[in-house]
Enzyme design. Structure first.
Site, PDB file in Angstrom:
ATOM      1  N   GLU A 119     -30.055  -1.600 -22.953  1.00  0.00           N
ATOM      2  CA  GLU A 119     -30.962  -0.818 -24.157  1.00  0.00           C
ATOM      3  C   GLU A 119     -30.565  -0.450 -25.128  1.00  0.00           C
ATOM      4  OE1 GLU A 119     -33.151   2.452 -22.093  1.00  0.00           O
ATOM      5  OE2 GLU A 119     -34.520   2.299 -23.878  1.00  0.00           O
ATOM      6  N   GLY A 259     -26.592   9.310 -22.800  1.00  0.00           N
ATOM      7  CA  GLY A 259     -26.264  10.260 -21.844  1.00  0.00           C
ATOM      8  C   GLY A 259     -26.310   9.377 -20.544  1.00  0.00           C
ATOM      9  N   MET A 261     -28.345   5.457 -18.382  1.00  0.00           N
ATOM     10  CA  MET A 261     -29.311   4.501 -18.523  1.00  0.00           C
ATOM     11  C   MET A 261     -30.024   4.164 -17.128  1.00  0.00           C
ATOM     12  SD  MET A 261     -30.484   2.288 -20.621  1.00  0.00           S
ATOM     13  CE  MET A 261     -31.935   1.290 -19.836  1.00  0.00           C
ATOM     14  N   ASN A 263     -30.926   1.815 -15.663  1.00  0.00           N
ATOM     15  CA  ASN A 263     -30.919   0.169 -15.250  1.00  0.00           C
ATOM     16  C   ASN A 263     -31.512   0.118 -13.695  1.00  0.00           C
ATOM     17  OD1 ASN A 263     -29.325  -0.556 -17.449  1.00  0.00           O
ATOM     18  ND2 ASN A 263     -27.738   0.533 -16.289  1.00  0.00           N
ATOM     19  N   GLU A 296     -33.227   9.983 -15.131  1.00  0.00           N
ATOM     20  CA  GLU A 296     -33.031   8.470 -14.939  1.00  0.00           C
ATOM     21  C   GLU A 296     -33.643   8.032 -13.381  1.00  0.00           C
ATOM     22  OE1 GLU A 296     -31.982   7.190 -17.376  1.00  0.00           O
ATOM     23  OE2 GLU A 296     -30.937   8.825 -18.456  1.00  0.00           O
ATOM     24  N   HIS A 299     -37.291   7.783 -14.382  1.00  0.00           N
ATOM     25  CA  HIS A 299     -37.634   6.211 -14.880  1.00  0.00           C
ATOM     26  C   HIS A 299     -37.811   5.254 -14.093  1.00  0.00           C
ATOM     27  CE1 HIS A 299     -37.133   6.783 -19.202  1.00  0.00           C
ATOM     28  NE2 HIS A 299     -35.853   7.146 -19.188  1.00  0.00           N
TER      29      HIS A 299
HETATM   30  N1  ARG Z   1     -33.031   4.944 -21.853  1.00  0.00           N
HETATM   31  C1  ARG Z   1     -31.931   5.855 -21.880  1.00  0.00           C
HETATM   32  C2  ARG Z   1     -32.595   7.348 -21.541  1.00  0.00           C
HETATM   33  O1  ARG Z   1     -33.147   7.899 -22.024  1.00  0.00           O
HETATM   34  C3  ARG Z   1     -31.303   5.941 -23.271  1.00  0.00           C
HETATM   35  C4  ARG Z   1     -30.539   4.576 -23.609  1.00  0.00           C
HETATM   36  C5  ARG Z   1     -30.379   4.617 -25.223  1.00  0.00           C
HETATM   37  N2  ARG Z   1     -29.368   3.655 -25.603  1.00  0.00           N
HETATM   38  C6  ARG Z   1     -29.308   3.355 -26.793  1.00  0.00           C
HETATM   39  N3  ARG Z   1     -28.416   2.475 -27.056  1.00  0.00           N
HETATM   40  N4  ARG Z   1     -29.804   3.700 -27.652  1.00  0.00           N
HETATM   41  O2  ARG Z   1     -32.350   7.587 -20.295  1.00  0.00           O
HETATM   42 ZN    ZN Z   2     -34.946   8.246 -20.779  1.00  0.00          ZN
END
Ligand code: ARG
Ligand code: ZN
Length: 868
Positions: A119, A259, A261, A263, A296, A299
């Site tokens: 991401e 922080g 991710m 996945n 996370e 999510h």
């Molecule tokens: N989705 C992740 C979170 O908020 C953040 C990832 C952001 N990555 C980036 N390369 N900007 O938990």
């Molecule tokens: Zn997030």
């Protein structure tokens, strides 16, 4: 180069299935990708454009037939296939080099292990693909690697096969039964150990929980595991949401840009948000770990099961998930304290962002680099917008909205409009006006005046909202309309301070202005407005210092009780800053000082609240209230204020510290945590007195501490003082902990946050320390990131702070654009300072802008700043 929200078009093809094969090698990893594609009949085109980034294409075939050079066009970042049949299988083979990937996006190495970050758009650095979140597919992943260096090889979903390949290598196959966008793909391979646990879902599914870390960290995972179990339970209890795979894996890595991710089934975390022991992690670290693990985990539903149609919708998943993790933490700890912490963070970071060159609506209109829009606006302000639906609908109504959202959109990639519609439809209401929150940038100001009609026994609150003008020509900052504001209000009896509870209400201001009346009052009450910070605005209400002190003493809403104290202190501090700037003697903060003493002995509030109530507004927050920020005057005023309050209550503070310090051995129950929090705020007051006796209290705490919270707090306080024990404590801390990267980060951070004379040259010197490296984002952030928000030091009038940051932005940007781009954002406030500082900051911005090979991330920030 600029991507616009209005340009969204569905893809010309869908991808139904993805088969990935990795032959891992640090320099030359081979990725073979088979995708089953299907023409999107809504978008008549026979051309498939797959994006890549820095890829070396080795071969491409369609339905098993290798293509000749004239049957496709390819560059390192684009592969175009023409005249494709309506359905076919496209196979590509590429080579990539994880070990030289310093951007930490795509497939890279960290501490010798392989890991991925996709991401927002890192997947294209792994293979040619439709790297966009609305393309959702099923994945099967085969990983081949050395048995010696990669005994563990993980990917999303379930492990379905493995075999020894004979030649010192082995192979593992993973299959993810859920469709997902490619940004949720993950691969991890290396030498890792597993801390295991389990969770049984409400409907009886047994889930294996696995926390994978480097071997030396295996005894620091229990807190993360318990946090995960609590999160899983909470999401079932509060939202009826269960986990949907047989295994949930978390991997901790040292080199990570953000922080963590989310996945699918395989979260990758910055080790800072996983590893904890009382000897190495502070209470704040523990709390953050729990919050990030929860974030996370949440999510999985808000992000993964229902994802974003395009990246402009990022707040759809991030604002909502931050809201969910905030609620979770509030339930685990104290709702009031959590709310205060969150709002303080919002004001310090997001409010500043919202008034500078990076101001953008929570749903941005355009970007050059999407990575620049993982902002506090999208995350934190986004969460406040979600919270307003919750405030208006109540928990049950909000839950109905969430249920409908999942019923409608599970397995889909959707928009913020879809979420708003589900909230409205489930509750038979209309949220159309909320659209403005998604399309307008800036922080609204809410002006409130009150009028008392003695003969009618009526109080009238007149409210008016408007946006302050913003320089520049940013999207979402012109012709802004009133936004819906839920305003929680209560009335207090002006004599007894008692709550007149029949008047508690949430008022809704949807127009530019409106009057709200409270009838049947015996005598003039005192209104408490915007309780619980029910809308993300700047409240402008003229109040006397006495009225603020009254609210600080009596408000039954803890948030407003705290905020009254902050407002009182802010007013006094700004006046003192003016006196300092004019070279006049500073007023003594008498009124605050009295209130301060009362709070400390108030049995109705806990120690964490007391700690917050006596903490002065940050220098940067005070700066926001000045027409021209004067960092030196603010610093002088704030230091004087603190010392003066400490001086007036020296005996009380000494006794309080002593009693809090007598708590006995470390324990991590909530009360002990709260007491440590108060103890360390009190210690900072004491040491501000600059006497040998008070310095000794800090030195004793430092050397006697049996936990990192007390030790680090004492060190930070000493590092910011003239205590003769300062150097010895820093040396001792370094000697003890230089082998532990996360604790060494603290050693850098406490020095970078010090504001003693000479602090800037210390930071410069530390950047040459053998323990400093620009390859590790945590290390860079703990020195340069912390320094860049240390207002009085970074903004030293000679511009040496700006020069230091400029040097490092240039040094870091070629390797790690995302990291450099965060650092360079410290210059975004340059318009807010005097012309001398403006010049000096501009000089750095121009110097950076003229770098011939500037990465697009930094370019975007710098050009926005220069145009502002
Ligand atoms: N989705 C992740 C979170 O908020 C953040 C990832 C952001 N990555 C980036 N390369 N900007 O938990
Ligand atoms: Zn997030």
């Amino acid at each position: 180069q600029v991507v616009y929200r209005s340009d969204y078009r569905p893809p010309t093809f869908w991808i139904d299935h993805v088969e990935l094969e990795f032959d891992l090698d640090p320099h030359n990893a081979i990725v073979t990708t088979k995708i089953t594609v299907r023409r999107n009949t809504d978008q008549p085109s026979r051309t498939l454009e797959l994006v890549g980034e820095q890829l070396k294409l080795l071969s491409v075939s369609v339905d098993g037939v290798a293509l000749n050079d004239d049957e496709y066009t390819a560059s390192s970042d684009l592969l175009v296939l023409n005249d494709l049949p309506a359905r076919c299988e496209v196979q590509t083979k590429v080579a990539i080099s994880p070990v030289t990937n310093k951007a930490l996006s795509g497939l890279y190495q960290t501490s010798g292990n392989f890991c991925t970050q996709c991401e927002a758009v890192g997947f294209r650095r792994i293979t040619y693909f439709l790297d966009r979140p609305d393309v959702m597919a099923r994945y099967q992943v085969t990983i081949r690697g050395d048995k010696s260096t990669c005994p563990v090889m993980l990917s999303n979903g379930n492990r379905i096969a493995s075999q020894d390949l004979g030649d010192g290598r082995h192979e593992v196959v993973w299959e993810d039964p859920h469709v997902k966008p490619c940004y949720l793909f993950a691969l991890v391979a290396g030498n890792l150990k597993c801390h295991r646990g389990s969770f049984t879902t409400a409907s009886g599914r047994d889930v294996a929980l696995e926390i994978w870390v480097e071997p030396q960290n295996i005894d620091k995972c229990q807190h993360a595991l318990v946090s995960l179990q609590k999160s899983m339970k909470w999401d079932e209890d509060v939202f009826g949401l269960e986990y949907d795979l047989d295994v949930y894996m978390i991997v901790a890595v040292n080199d990570f840009n953000m922080g963590a991710m989310e996945n699918k089934g395989l979260n990758v975390f910055n080790s800072k948000y996983v590893l904890a022991s009382p000897e190495t992690a502070t209470d704040d670290d523990y709390l953050l770990i729990e919050a990030v693990i929860a974030h996370e985990y949440f999510h999985n539903w808000t992000g993964n099961r229902v994802t974003c149609r395009d990246w402009f919708q990022l707040t759809l998943k991030e604002g909502l998930t931050v809201f969910r993790d905030e609620q979770f933490t509030a339930d685990q700890t104290s709702a009031a304290v959590k709310r205060i912490d969150d709002v303080a963070g919002l004001r310090a970071g997001q409010f500043a962002e919202d008034s500078g060159p990076m101001a953008h609506p929570i749903r941005p209109e355009s970007y050059i680099s999407m990575d620049n829009f993982y902002t506090s606006t999208v995350y934190r302000k986004g969460a406040q917008i979600i919270r307003m639906y919750h405030t208006l609908l109540g928990q049950d109504g909000f839950r109905r909205g969430m249920d409908l959202y999942f019923r409608r959109h599970d397995g889909c990639a959707v928009t913020c409009d879809d979420f708003r519609q589900a909230m409205a439809d489930a509750n038979d209401t209309n949220f159309d006006l909320f659209d403005r929150w998604y399309s307008q940038a800036g922080t609204p100001e809410l002006f409130v005046t009150s009028a008392w009609d003695e003969s009618a026994g009526r109080l009238t609150l007149s409210m008016r909202q408007s946006y302050p003008d913003l320089a520049g020509d940013l999207p979402g900052t012109k012709d802004r309309k009133p936004v819906p504001l839920p305003i929680r209000v209560g009335l207090l009896d002006a004599e007894s301070g008692a709550e007149l509870s029949q008047y508690n209400d949430v008022l809704l201001l949807e127009t530019e202005s409106a009057d709200f009346q409270f009838e049947g009052l015996d005598r003039q009450p005192i209104a408490s407005v915007l309780r619980d910070f029910s809308a993300p605005v700047r409240l402008r209400m003229q109040r006397s210092d006495d009225e603020l002190a009254f609210l600080m003493a009596h408000d039954t809403d803890a948030f407003n009780r705290w905020d009254a104290g902050q407002t009182l202190a802010t007013g006094m501090l700004l006046k003192m800053a003016q006196q300092a700037a004019d070279g006049q003697p500073l007023d003594e903060p008498k009124l605050f000082s009295d209130a301060f003493a009362k709070i400390l002995t108030d049995d109705s509030v806990d120690e964490a609240f007391k700690a917050l109530a006596i903490t002065l507004p940050r220098e940067s927050v005070l700066g926001q209230e000045m027409d021209v920020i004067d960092p030196d005057a603010i610093h002088t005023a704030r230091e004087f204020f603190r010392r003066s309050v400490a001086g007036s209550h020296r005996d009380q503070l000494t006794a309080l510290h002593q009693s809090l310090a007598a708590d006995g051995p470390y324990s991590n129950d909530q009360q002990s945590i709260n007491r440590r929090r108060l103890k360390n705020v009190v210690l900072a007051y004491l040491v501000s007195l600059d006497t040998p006796e008070t310095d000794q209290i800090a030195a004793d705490q430092f050397s006697g501490a049996d936990n990192m919270t007390d030790q680090q707090a004492a060190l930070a306080i000493l590092a910011n003082s003239n205590a003769e024990q300062r150097i010895a404590a820093l040396d001792e801390f370094h000697r003890r902990y230089h082998g532990d990267p996360l604790v060494l980060d603290k050693w850098f951070a406490v020095q970078a946050s010090s504001s003693r004379a000479g602090a800037l040259s210390e930071v410069r010197r530390l950047s040459g320390h053998s323990g400093f490296t620009i390859d590790n984002p945590n290390r860079v952030r703990s020195l340069l990131g912390v320094f860049s928000v240390n207002q009085s030091v970074f903004h030293q009038a000679d511009g040496k702070g700006y020069e230091l940051l400029g040097d490092y932005v240039l040094l870091i940007q070629s390797g790690n654009p995302q990291l450099a781009s965060r650092l360079v954002s410290a210059f975004n406030s340059y318009r807010r300072f005097d012309t001398g500082r403006q010049e000096l900051m501009l000089r750095q911005l121009k110097r950076i802008a003229s770098e011939p090979n500037l990465c697009k991330d930094v370019h975007e920030i710098v050009q926005r700043a220069l145009k502002f």
